[in-house]
Design an enzyme around this catalytic site. Structure first.
Site, PDB file in Angstrom:
ATOM      1  N   HIS A  72       0.783  -1.169  -0.077  1.00 15.52           N
ATOM      2  CA  HIS A  72      -0.228   0.044   0.083  1.00 15.52           C
ATOM      3  C   HIS A  72       0.732   1.354  -0.043  1.00 15.52           C
ATOM      4  O   HIS A  72       1.559   1.323   0.852  1.00 15.52           O
ATOM      5  CB  HIS A  72      -1.004  -0.155   1.302  1.00 15.52           C
ATOM      6  CG  HIS A  72      -1.997  -0.743   1.104  1.00 15.52           C
ATOM      7  ND1 HIS A  72      -3.204  -0.864   1.711  1.00 15.52           N
ATOM      8  CD2 HIS A  72      -2.393  -1.987   0.128  1.00 15.52           C
ATOM      9  CE1 HIS A  72      -4.093  -1.391   1.214  1.00 15.52           C
ATOM     10  NE2 HIS A  72      -3.650  -2.503   0.633  1.00 15.52           N
ATOM     11  N   TYR A 201      -9.218   5.590   7.182  1.00 17.79           N
ATOM     12  CA  TYR A 201      -9.620   6.152   8.640  1.00 17.79           C
ATOM     13  C   TYR A 201     -10.332   7.413   8.460  1.00 17.79           C
ATOM     14  O   TYR A 201     -10.137   8.530   7.781  1.00 17.79           O
ATOM     15  CB  TYR A 201      -8.297   6.802   9.084  1.00 17.79           C
ATOM     16  CG  TYR A 201      -7.046   5.643   9.411  1.00 17.79           C
ATOM     17  CD1 TYR A 201      -6.319   5.024   8.160  1.00 17.79           C
ATOM     18  CD2 TYR A 201      -6.865   4.878  10.621  1.00 17.79           C
ATOM     19  CE1 TYR A 201      -5.366   4.089   8.293  1.00 17.79           C
ATOM     20  CE2 TYR A 201      -5.936   4.045  10.766  1.00 17.79           C
ATOM     21  CZ  TYR A 201      -5.302   3.667   9.744  1.00 17.79           C
ATOM     22  OH  TYR A 201      -4.350   2.538  10.117  1.00 17.79           O
ATOM     23  N   PRO A 293      -4.796   0.773  18.753  1.00 15.48           N
ATOM     24  CA  PRO A 293      -4.434   0.444  17.287  1.00 15.48           C
ATOM     25  C   PRO A 293      -4.487   1.234  16.277  1.00 15.48           C
ATOM     26  O   PRO A 293      -4.249   0.954  14.988  1.00 15.48           O
ATOM     27  CB  PRO A 293      -5.520  -0.662  17.088  1.00 15.48           C
ATOM     28  CG  PRO A 293      -6.605  -0.456  17.982  1.00 15.48           C
ATOM     29  CD  PRO A 293      -5.941   0.428  19.164  1.00 15.48           C
ATOM     30  N   LYS A 297       0.640   0.103  15.136  1.00 16.51           N
ATOM     31  CA  LYS A 297       1.979  -0.055  15.530  1.00 16.51           C
ATOM     32  C   LYS A 297       2.358  -1.134  16.430  1.00 16.51           C
ATOM     33  O   LYS A 297       3.613  -1.316  16.428  1.00 16.51           O
ATOM     34  CB  LYS A 297       2.436   1.301  16.168  1.00 16.51           C
ATOM     35  CG  LYS A 297       2.440   2.325  15.232  1.00 16.51           C
ATOM     36  CD  LYS A 297       3.586   2.328  14.239  1.00 16.51           C
ATOM     37  CE  LYS A 297       3.532   3.391  13.354  1.00 16.51           C
ATOM     38  NZ  LYS A 297       3.979   2.990  11.845  1.00 16.51           N
ATOM     39  N   TYR A 385       3.709   6.677   9.900  1.00 15.38           N
ATOM     40  CA  TYR A 385       2.861   5.425   9.427  1.00 15.38           C
ATOM     41  C   TYR A 385       3.765   4.446   8.621  1.00 15.38           C
ATOM     42  O   TYR A 385       3.550   3.284   8.899  1.00 15.38           O
ATOM     43  CB  TYR A 385       1.759   6.175   8.163  1.00 15.38           C
ATOM     44  CG  TYR A 385       0.717   5.246   8.105  1.00 15.38           C
ATOM     45  CD1 TYR A 385      -0.475   5.071   8.964  1.00 15.38           C
ATOM     46  CD2 TYR A 385       0.876   4.028   7.258  1.00 15.38           C
ATOM     47  CE1 TYR A 385      -1.386   4.368   8.963  1.00 15.38           C
ATOM     48  CE2 TYR A 385      -0.340   3.285   7.007  1.00 15.38           C
ATOM     49  CZ  TYR A 385      -1.507   3.154   8.030  1.00 15.38           C
ATOM     50  OH  TYR A 385      -2.374   2.146   7.954  1.00 15.38           O
TER      51      TYR A 385
END
Ligand code: APR
Ligand code: PHB
Length: 400
Positions: A72, A201, A293, A297, A385
């Site tokens: 991704h 998100y 979550p 990580k 990220y």
């Protein structure tokens, strides 16, 4: 029984450590309280940073992750009803994440351990760690109604948040830091194609939503829910209805619904233990720290602890140096705190908190706007990220 390194816990941290040590010629035994099927039944996040994949490479267990994992290059944020893409690759000079479920990572590690004929004792409940301040520590465990002892040089406490290892560090030495969030995540796994090619998100007036996936045919969705909710009260239909309400018609254009394979509610917590080593006991993974979550990580931190622990133990056995052991806790904690900060920030930014007044909601909206409008702010999200850079000597050697 005697071994060089006694590993408590057959989660991803314990199994990855066992495999890396085996590759380095260091003898180890894994003790696990549950059965393999029980361990594989736990559904957890599924986003791997490059460092985690590099460690799976080093352990020789990455073949399926490379074949089946989804690369991704971006994620999507939704707020105020609009969609915004964060181009991870463009913002980080070509970095990406690999979407591959933690269950599959664990399965690959279990298979490799079995194929190598390494000792794993399941249904072995560790009850006590002894003499951890000496050179001859031992692990006392119960199996089939009998108490047994495993003698070793070192103990790796990879036994998760509820394990015995952390509790074996004297209270006079141990410090913990904790934040418990006033909501949970209701997760649902279903064999339906993901609503979008990338993770979403979403900050919505009805609460946070995450759209994730395990493959092109298996989706994983999460809804922020009050801690008082019970999973039995959430039918599949209620889940899909709420997801639609929160995401809105545009983002749901490609939503495919279907029966759930699993549903569960998980609380959200930030937690850190200092130090991560006491004498000959090392803590790694969830035994030492928990992140909420948001940003996935948890597994990545567990993997980086294991990278440093592998380095510490190879320094000791192969280089006859104590440097890695002495620096283990400090090296891990630097990375742990930066991932804690990121996970806390991303959670605070994207969730509804009941105590939020109108001013706090406006601040959240202003920060989300800044995040997508400013390249500097988007880059800060992207670099965290995909995973901050990390220096593990054994990895640098393999990648060179
Ligand atoms: N004796 C033996 N085994 C134990 C004991 C004990 N007393 N206590 C706990 N265990 C085992 C648990 O049954 C579990 O299988 O230790 C294992 C710990 O595994 P995980 O909880 O998966 O922890 P870890 O390997 O650190 O994984 C970190 O898991 O929760 C996620 O976000 C986290 O993704 C991260 C990853
Ligand atoms: C998941 O796929 O389970 C997942 C993905 C990303 C997260 C958390 C969980 O931030």
């Amino acid at each position: 029984m005697r071994t060089q390194v006694a590993i408590i816990g057959a989660g991803p941290a314990g199994l990855l450590l066992g495999q890396l040590l085996h590759k380095a010629g260091i003898d180890n035994v894994v003790l696990e309280r549950q059965t393999p099927d029980y361990v594989l039944g736990r559904i957890r996040a599924g986003v791997l940073e490059k460092t985690a994949v590099d460690l799976l490479d080093l352990a020789g267990v990455s073949q399926r992750a490379h074949q089946e994992g989804l690369v991704h290059d971006g994620i999507e944020l939704i707020f105020d009803g609009a969609r915004h893409r964060i181009d991870l690759a463009e913002l980080t000079g070509g970095k990406h994440v690999t979407v591959y479920g933690q269950t599959e990572v664990t399965r690959d590690l279990m298979d490799a351990r079995k194929a190598a004929g390494l000792a794993t004792i399941y249904e072995a409940d560790v009850v006590r760690l002894e003499d951890i301040e000496t050179h001859t520590p031992q692990v006392r465990y119960r199996q089939g109604g009998e108490e047994r002892v495993l003698q070793c040089d070192f103990i790796a406490g990879c036994d998760g948040f509820h394990g015995v290892s952390r509790k074996s560090i004297p209270a006079s030495v141990l410090r913990t830091y904790e934040r418990v969030y006033p909501f949970g995540w209701l997760g649902m796994l279903a064999d339906v194609p993901p609503v979008s090619d990338e993770l979403i998100y979403a900050h919505t007036p009805r609460g946070f939503v995450l759209c994730s996936m395990r493959s092109k045919t298996r989706s994983r969705y999460y809804l922020q829910v009050p801690l008082s909710d019970h999973v039995e009260d959430w039918s599949d239909n209620a889940f899909w209805d709420e997801l639609r309400l929160r995401l809105g018609a545009d983002a749901c254009r490609n939503l495919v619904t279907g029966p759930s394979l699993e549903k569960s509610i998980a609380p959200l917590r930030s937690f850190v233990t200092e130090p991560m080593r006491h004498g000959r006991l090392f803590l790694a993974g969830d035994a030492a720290h928990i992140v909420p979550p948001t940003g996935a990580k948890g597994l990545n931190l567990a993997a980086s602890d294991v990278g440093f622990l592998h380095e510490a133990l190879t320094d000791h056995y192969l280089e006859k140096s104590a440097s890695g052991i002495e620096h283990y806790s400090k090296r891990c904690l630097e990375r742990v705190w930066s991932a804690e900060r990121f996970s806390w920030w991303f959670t605070t930014l994207t969730h509804r908190f009941s105590e939020m007044g109108e001013f706090e909601l406006k601040m959240q909206a202003a920060e989300l706007n800044y995040l997508v409008k400013s390249r500097a702010a988007s880059s800060a999200l992207a670099e965290n990220y995909v995973g901050l850079p990390m220096r593990i000597e054994s990895l640098l050697e393999t990648c060179a």
